[in-house]
Design a protein around this motif. Structure first.
Motif, mmCIF file in Angstrom:
data_model
loop_
_atom_site.group_PDB
_atom_site.id
_atom_site.type_symbol
_atom_site.label_atom_id
_atom_site.label_comp_id
_atom_site.label_asym_id
_atom_site.label_seq_id
_atom_site.Cartn_x
_atom_site.Cartn_y
_atom_site.Cartn_z
ATOM 1 N N PHE A 100 0.836 -1.211 0.000
ATOM 2 C CA PHE A 100 0.000 0.000 0.000
ATOM 3 C C PHE A 100 0.865 1.253 0.000
ATOM 4 C CE2 PHE A 100 -4.351 -1.478 1.887
ATOM 5 C CZ PHE A 100 -4.861 -1.624 0.611
ATOM 6 N N ASN A 101 1.909 1.261 0.827
ATOM 7 C CA ASN A 101 2.775 2.444 0.896
ATOM 8 C C ASN A 101 3.438 2.722 -0.447
ATOM 9 O OD1 ASN A 101 2.080 2.642 3.559
ATOM 10 N ND2 ASN A 101 4.043 1.922 4.363
ATOM 11 N N GLU A 102 3.780 1.671 -1.167
ATOM 12 C CA GLU A 102 4.499 1.837 -2.436
ATOM 13 C C GLU A 102 3.559 2.211 -3.585
ATOM 14 O OE1 GLU A 102 7.584 1.994 -3.027
ATOM 15 O OE2 GLU A 102 7.642 1.857 -5.211
ATOM 16 N N LEU A 103 2.417 1.536 -3.667
ATOM 17 C CA LEU A 103 1.544 1.727 -4.831
ATOM 18 C C LEU A 103 0.347 2.632 -4.543
ATOM 19 C CD1 LEU A 103 1.408 -1.903 -6.337
ATOM 20 C CD2 LEU A 103 2.938 -0.028 -6.946
ATOM 21 N N THR B 8 -3.224 -8.377 15.957
ATOM 22 C CA THR B 8 -4.475 -7.647 15.693
ATOM 23 C C THR B 8 -4.278 -6.147 15.484
ATOM 24 O OG1 THR B 8 -4.843 -7.711 18.066
ATOM 25 C CG2 THR B 8 -6.066 -9.292 16.736
ATOM 26 N N ALA B 9 -3.323 -5.525 16.157
ATOM 27 C CA ALA B 9 -3.127 -4.075 15.957
ATOM 28 C C ALA B 9 -2.762 -3.804 14.499
ATOM 29 C CB ALA B 9 -2.043 -3.546 16.895
ATOM 30 N N SER B 10 -1.846 -4.605 13.993
ATOM 31 C CA SER B 10 -1.434 -4.458 12.595
ATOM 32 C C SER B 10 -2.587 -4.787 11.643
ATOM 33 C CB SER B 10 -0.238 -5.380 12.334
ATOM 34 O OG SER B 10 0.026 -5.505 10.967
ATOM 35 N N MET B 11 -3.351 -5.838 11.946
ATOM 36 C CA MET B 11 -4.500 -6.202 11.106
ATOM 37 C C MET B 11 -5.548 -5.092 11.096
ATOM 38 S SD MET B 11 -4.948 -10.214 12.289
ATOM 39 C CE MET B 11 -6.460 -10.516 11.343
ATOM 40 N N ASP B 12 -5.821 -4.531 12.270
ATOM 41 C CA ASP B 12 -6.814 -3.456 12.363
ATOM 42 C C ASP B 12 -6.443 -2.289 11.442
ATOM 43 O OD1 ASP B 12 -8.134 -4.920 14.297
ATOM 44 O OD2 ASP B 12 -7.544 -3.644 15.983
ATOM 45 N N ARG B 13 -5.188 -1.890 11.507
ATOM 46 C CA ARG B 13 -4.721 -0.769 10.666
ATOM 47 C C ARG B 13 -4.900 -1.092 9.184
ATOM 48 N NH1 ARG B 13 -0.318 -0.579 14.186
ATOM 49 N NH2 ARG B 13 0.946 -1.684 12.667
ATOM 50 N N LEU B 14 -4.540 -2.325 8.806
ATOM 51 C CA LEU B 14 -4.640 -2.711 7.396
ATOM 52 C C LEU B 14 -6.093 -2.824 6.949
ATOM 53 C CD1 LEU B 14 -1.730 -5.302 7.295
ATOM 54 C CD2 LEU B 14 -1.826 -3.120 6.051
ATOM 55 N N ALA B 15 -6.957 -3.360 7.807
ATOM 56 C CA ALA B 15 -8.383 -3.451 7.467
ATOM 57 C C ALA B 15 -8.954 -2.051 7.243
ATOM 58 C CB ALA B 15 -9.143 -4.192 8.563
ATOM 59 N N ASP B 16 -8.534 -1.091 8.072
ATOM 60 C CA ASP B 16 -8.968 0.300 7.895
ATOM 61 C C ASP B 16 -8.541 0.856 6.539
ATOM 62 O OD1 ASP B 16 -10.296 0.627 10.277
ATOM 63 O OD2 ASP B 16 -8.617 1.559 11.337
ATOM 64 N N ARG B 17 -7.405 0.396 6.057
ATOM 65 C CA ARG B 17 -6.909 0.878 4.754
ATOM 66 C C ARG B 17 -7.492 0.074 3.587
ATOM 67 N NH1 ARG B 17 -0.400 1.646 5.294
ATOM 68 N NH2 ARG B 17 -0.669 2.704 3.296
ATOM 69 N N GLY B 18 -8.301 -0.943 3.894
ATOM 70 C CA GLY B 18 -8.990 -1.655 2.821
ATOM 71 C C GLY B 18 -8.511 -3.056 2.521
#
Lengths: 114, 114, 114
Positions: B28-31, B57-67
């Motif tokens: 996500f950060n790259e593209l 879960t903290a990392s998953m939560d952030r990624l789910a928020d980003r789609g």
């Protein structure tokens, strides 16, 4: 007329790097250097297996001479305090190894994860 | 106009889940979120890494928020006595993780196995 | 009319062979034998998991009966002092497992590495 095969070999773990290098050698031996383009993409601890002071450089040197492309992920280098100078000269960097793997497959490259 | 990259990230082993999550973040950060669709498919012990009471879960939560889309294999849940309620709400199930990986690649998705 | 899915399942490590076999079973159960062609390709220590005197033959026998194709890499056999006779009859050999994986993906097969 070459079939134009293009192969991404993914070095994701340090311990799998020797198999990855052996894959490249066997692929060239089987298809011939003119028939397949090989790009080895290392990220995470896979990058450690490409270091200039590591155990795999003799094999890497031979493969680079035969035309194998080596790239390491800049994100993975940063998080391991490594720099381009820790690798043999012929090893390139890409901003994100994961993007390299995703984009090239979309362009038709085959993908193998040893 | 987006290039429309689509990436399957395969979480097959518990120990590789952190790398898989880091892959999604770096992609996500790259593209950019608008340029790539990311689907994380867990099966076998990979499903353990997506559990709500696990370390990721903290990392998953952030990624789910980003789609990022998260799915787990129903076969793998059954053989481990897990149910949908053991996972964060945004984690979906598919009947067979292997079928998901095979079918989507046939539809043009790229595949990476960290 | 079948969708004609074709799946390469890559057995690269001995310890991952049981998951690879379970993948094939789940894929057939989900899509049906007539809808998907499954080819299991073993190389490196993955070939040890297909040996006739190993722990996986009951599962392999069942899958071979259902139409799964099994192949092992001749390079990997040679470096481990194995011969075709160390494997069940239905296991074929290919000159280089890596070439098999690269060429078939170029022909449209999906690839999964358990």
């Amino acid at each position: 007329m070459t079939p134009g095969y293009r192969a991404l070999i993914h070095a994701s773990e340090y311990d799998r790097v020797p198999v990855a290098l052996s894959n490249a050698e066997n692929l060239f031996n089987e298809l011939g250097e003119e028939a397949v383009e090989i790009r080895m993409v290392a990220y995470a601890d896979g990058v450690l297996g490409f270091c200039a002071d590591g155990p795999n450089t003799a094999s890497m040197d031979r493969l680079a001479d035969r035309g194998v492309q080596f790239v390491v992920c800049a994100n993975s280098l940063r998080s391991r305090n490594l720099v381009k100078e820790n690798f043999p000269d012929y090893v390139g960097t890409v901003p994100a190894g994961i993007a390299e793997l995703v984009i090239r497959q979309a362009e038709g490259w085959s993908y193998v994860r040893p």
